[in-house]
Design a protein around this motif. Structure first.
Motif, short mmCIF file in Angstrom:
data_model
loop_
_atom_site.label_atom_id
_atom_site.label_comp_id
_atom_site.label_asym_id
_atom_site.label_seq_id
_atom_site.Cartn_x
_atom_site.Cartn_y
_atom_site.Cartn_z
N THR A 13 0.86 -1.18 0.00
CA THR A 13 0.00 0.00 0.00
C THR A 13 0.90 1.23 0.00
O THR A 13 2.03 1.18 0.50
CB THR A 13 -0.95 0.04 1.22
N ALA A 51 -6.61 -4.53 -0.32
CA ALA A 51 -7.34 -5.81 -0.37
C ALA A 51 -7.34 -6.53 0.96
O ALA A 51 -8.37 -7.10 1.36
CB ALA A 51 -6.74 -6.70 -1.46
N VAL A 52 -6.24 -6.52 1.68
CA VAL A 52 -6.20 -7.25 2.95
C VAL A 52 -7.12 -6.64 3.98
O VAL A 52 -7.63 -7.33 4.86
CB VAL A 52 -4.76 -7.40 3.50
N ARG A 77 -14.03 -12.05 -2.55
CA ARG A 77 -13.92 -11.96 -4.01
C ARG A 77 -14.99 -11.03 -4.57
O ARG A 77 -14.72 -10.19 -5.42
CB ARG A 77 -14.04 -13.35 -4.62
N LEU A 80 -14.25 -7.36 -3.76
CA LEU A 80 -13.08 -6.78 -4.44
C LEU A 80 -13.12 -6.93 -5.96
O LEU A 80 -12.14 -6.61 -6.61
CB LEU A 80 -11.81 -7.45 -3.92
N ALA A 84 -9.65 -4.86 -6.87
CA ALA A 84 -8.44 -5.62 -6.59
C ALA A 84 -7.46 -5.54 -7.76
O ALA A 84 -7.86 -5.43 -8.91
CB ALA A 84 -8.78 -7.07 -6.30
N SER A 85 -6.20 -5.63 -7.43
CA SER A 85 -5.17 -5.69 -8.48
C SER A 85 -5.26 -7.05 -9.17
O SER A 85 -5.84 -7.99 -8.61
CB SER A 85 -3.79 -5.52 -7.85
N ARG A 87 -3.02 -9.24 -9.41
CA ARG A 87 -2.38 -10.21 -8.52
C ARG A 87 -3.34 -10.68 -7.43
O ARG A 87 -3.47 -11.86 -7.15
CB ARG A 87 -1.12 -9.60 -7.91
N ASP A 88 -4.04 -9.71 -6.81
CA ASP A 88 -4.99 -10.06 -5.75
C ASP A 88 -6.15 -10.87 -6.30
O ASP A 88 -6.60 -11.83 -5.68
CB ASP A 88 -5.52 -8.81 -5.07
N ARG A 89 -6.65 -10.49 -7.49
CA ARG A 89 -7.75 -11.25 -8.10
C ARG A 89 -7.31 -12.68 -8.42
O ARG A 89 -8.07 -13.63 -8.19
CB ARG A 89 -8.26 -10.56 -9.36
N TRP A 91 -5.02 -14.44 -6.86
CA TRP A 91 -4.93 -15.17 -5.59
C TRP A 91 -6.32 -15.57 -5.11
O TRP A 91 -6.53 -16.71 -4.70
CB TRP A 91 -4.24 -14.31 -4.53
N LEU A 92 -7.27 -14.63 -5.17
CA LEU A 92 -8.63 -14.94 -4.73
C LEU A 92 -9.27 -16.02 -5.59
O LEU A 92 -9.97 -16.88 -5.09
CB LEU A 92 -9.49 -13.67 -4.75
#
Length: 100
Positions: A13, A51-52, A77, A80, A84-85, A87-89, A91-92
């Motif tokens: 962040t 996201a966290v 999910r 976000l 979400a970025s 990368r975050d998407r 992972w989810l």
């Protein structure tokens, strides 16, 4: 900017305040102490796309009402989906698929 939480995990962040508020929320959540929802809300006020912190809000709600981890991941999910970025998407997507 990347920060490292108490467990050695990287949190990305641009806002040091958002990270500090997120960490306070996780400390409260893991200790079953009151106020986690306020810390996560403060983190999101400082960095809406953190996201966290969104995940922390959902985990707090799951702890409050009871529920499965798969359900929690689906809620994160959905929450976000647009913010979400990539990368975050990704992972989810993987975590949600594995939790079914």
């Amino acid at each position: 900017m990347a920060f490292t939480d108490r467990y050695g995990l990287t949190v990305t962040t641009a806002s040091p305040a958002a990270f500090a508020r997120f960490q306070a929320g996780m400390d409260r959540l893991l200790a079953y102490a009151p106020g986690a929802e306020y810390s996560f809300a403060a983190a999101l006020a400082a960095a809406e796309a953190l996201a966290v912190a969104h995940a922390g809000c959902v985990l707090r709600e799951i702890h409050r009402i009871g529920g499965s981890h798969a359900h929690a991941l689906r809620l994160v999910r959905r929450r976000l989906a647009r913010r979400a970025s990539p990368r975050d998407r990704a992972w989810l997507d993987r975590a949600t698929a594995e939790a079914r």
